[in-house]
Design a protein around this motif. Sequence first.
Motif, PDB file in Angstrom:
ATOM      1  N   ALA A 259      -0.528  -3.050   5.286  1.00  0.00           N
ATOM      2  CA  ALA A 259       0.458  -1.970   5.368  1.00  0.00           C
ATOM      3  C   ALA A 259       0.210  -0.939   4.276  1.00  0.00           C
ATOM      4  O   ALA A 259       0.303   0.280   4.507  1.00  0.00           O
ATOM      5  N   ASP A 260      -0.124  -1.412   3.068  1.00  0.00           N
ATOM      6  CA  ASP A 260      -0.404  -0.498   1.959  1.00  0.00           C
ATOM      7  C   ASP A 260      -1.659   0.327   2.225  1.00  0.00           C
ATOM      8  O   ASP A 260      -1.737   1.506   1.837  1.00  0.00           O
ATOM      9  N   LYS A 261      -2.640  -0.272   2.868  1.00  0.00           N
ATOM     10  CA  LYS A 261      -3.855   0.473   3.201  1.00  0.00           C
ATOM     11  C   LYS A 261      -3.548   1.623   4.153  1.00  0.00           C
ATOM     12  O   LYS A 261      -4.057   2.737   3.994  1.00  0.00           O
ATOM     13  N   ARG A 262      -2.700   1.349   5.137  1.00  0.00           N
ATOM     14  CA  ARG A 262      -2.336   2.399   6.084  1.00  0.00           C
ATOM     15  C   ARG A 262      -1.594   3.529   5.371  1.00  0.00           C
ATOM     16  O   ARG A 262      -1.817   4.716   5.632  1.00  0.00           O
ATOM     17  N   THR A 263      -0.700   3.134   4.440  1.00  0.00           N
ATOM     18  CA  THR A 263       0.045   4.140   3.675  1.00  0.00           C
ATOM     19  C   THR A 263      -0.893   4.960   2.798  1.00  0.00           C
ATOM     20  O   THR A 263      -0.774   6.204   2.722  1.00  0.00           O
ATOM     21  N   ALA A 264      -1.838   4.316   2.143  1.00  0.00           N
ATOM     22  CA  ALA A 264      -2.779   5.009   1.253  1.00  0.00           C
ATOM     23  C   ALA A 264      -3.645   5.997   2.026  1.00  0.00           C
ATOM     24  O   ALA A 264      -3.921   7.109   1.544  1.00  0.00           O
ATOM     25  N   LYS A 266      -2.875   7.564   4.783  1.00  0.00           N
ATOM     26  CA  LYS A 266      -2.053   8.726   5.123  1.00  0.00           C
ATOM     27  C   LYS A 266      -1.909   9.664   3.927  1.00  0.00           C
ATOM     28  O   LYS A 266      -1.983  10.890   4.057  1.00  0.00           O
ATOM     29  N   MET A 267      -1.708   9.089   2.738  1.00  0.00           N
ATOM     30  CA  MET A 267      -1.559   9.900   1.523  1.00  0.00           C
ATOM     31  C   MET A 267      -2.860  10.619   1.174  1.00  0.00           C
ATOM     32  O   MET A 267      -2.854  11.791   0.768  1.00  0.00           O
ATOM     33  N   GLY A 271      -4.090  15.009   0.912  1.00  0.00           N
ATOM     34  CA  GLY A 271      -4.784  15.678  -0.201  1.00  0.00           C
ATOM     35  C   GLY A 271      -3.861  16.141  -1.300  1.00  0.00           C
ATOM     36  O   GLY A 271      -4.270  16.925  -2.176  1.00  0.00           O
ATOM     37  N   LYS A 272      -2.620  15.690  -1.309  1.00  0.00           N
ATOM     38  CA  LYS A 272      -1.652  16.161  -2.297  1.00  0.00           C
ATOM     39  C   LYS A 272      -1.535  15.255  -3.514  1.00  0.00           C
ATOM     40  O   LYS A 272      -0.982  15.657  -4.539  1.00  0.00           O
TER      41      LYS A 272
END
Length: 301
Positions: A259-264, A266-267, A271-272
């Motif tokens: 789940a954290d990989k998917r979130t990372a 997206k982030m 590019g922010k």
Amino acid sequence: MKKENEINAVENRIKDEEVAKHTIKDSVFTNLFKEKKYLLQLYKSLHPEDAEVTEDELSDITIHNIMTDGIYNDLGFRRGNRLLILVEAQATWTENIIIRSLMYLMTTYQDYFRKTNQNIYKKAKVTFPKPELYVIFTGENSEHPEYMSLSEEFFDGEECFLEVRVKVLYGSGKDDIISQYVTFTKVYDEQRKKYGRTRTAILETIRICKDKNVLTEYLLEREKEVEAIMLAMYDEEEILLDYIRSEKYEAAREGERKADKRTAIKMLKTGKLSVEEIVQYVPSLSVEDVEKMRQELLQSV
């Protein structure tokens, strides 16, 4: 998800007495009747008319662990041309005992033909001992049928090409070895309810049975062995539960990491945020993990 389901299935099996591989009563059952003198008492309980039988005339042909989850509470033995199969069903009533008995019988016959060099595919008629199938039931059952029948239990009494009957033994309430074993299991059930799965429950079971003259000779001769058998069961169960807890923890961690990989990802795509800032939102990932993911995204562009 598949691994988590498998872990849950194993955990449920441990909690379910009916399907547990090694229950305390199973271990005592096999340990008791592997002794010829107690096997002889068992045979005489089933065939009191055969008064002249001796220990040497009984042959133990128990087959161990013939099914996927192992059967450790079965007993097979011969007396001349008579083959006896017993299955200790614990305290839970199940018609599946008939199928287990049949499978056990067929496996026993297969082994018998091999050892006697008989070929069922040749013209000569094979010879084999006459079967008797029994189950020792230690729980509560208001109906108390004398026999369990394949056709009755599975085909609504309709006549079929294969019929199997298993005689149910409950213990007569007298001092025969079967009744004593059934009493032993009931005493243990009472002590387990009182003290839980503890050494105290084991010691109290042994003490009470000796006081009641239940399996007294066996317990006096093998008290430490019986205690060790029962304690070993607790140890095995605790080891397995520790494994399950560990596997569950690892499965949860792996799910969190995905789940954290998917979130990372997206982030990173926005590019922010810097790699260091993203790590603050995904605690299961390191800076190196996120940096590697950033490099992979750059290469895919």
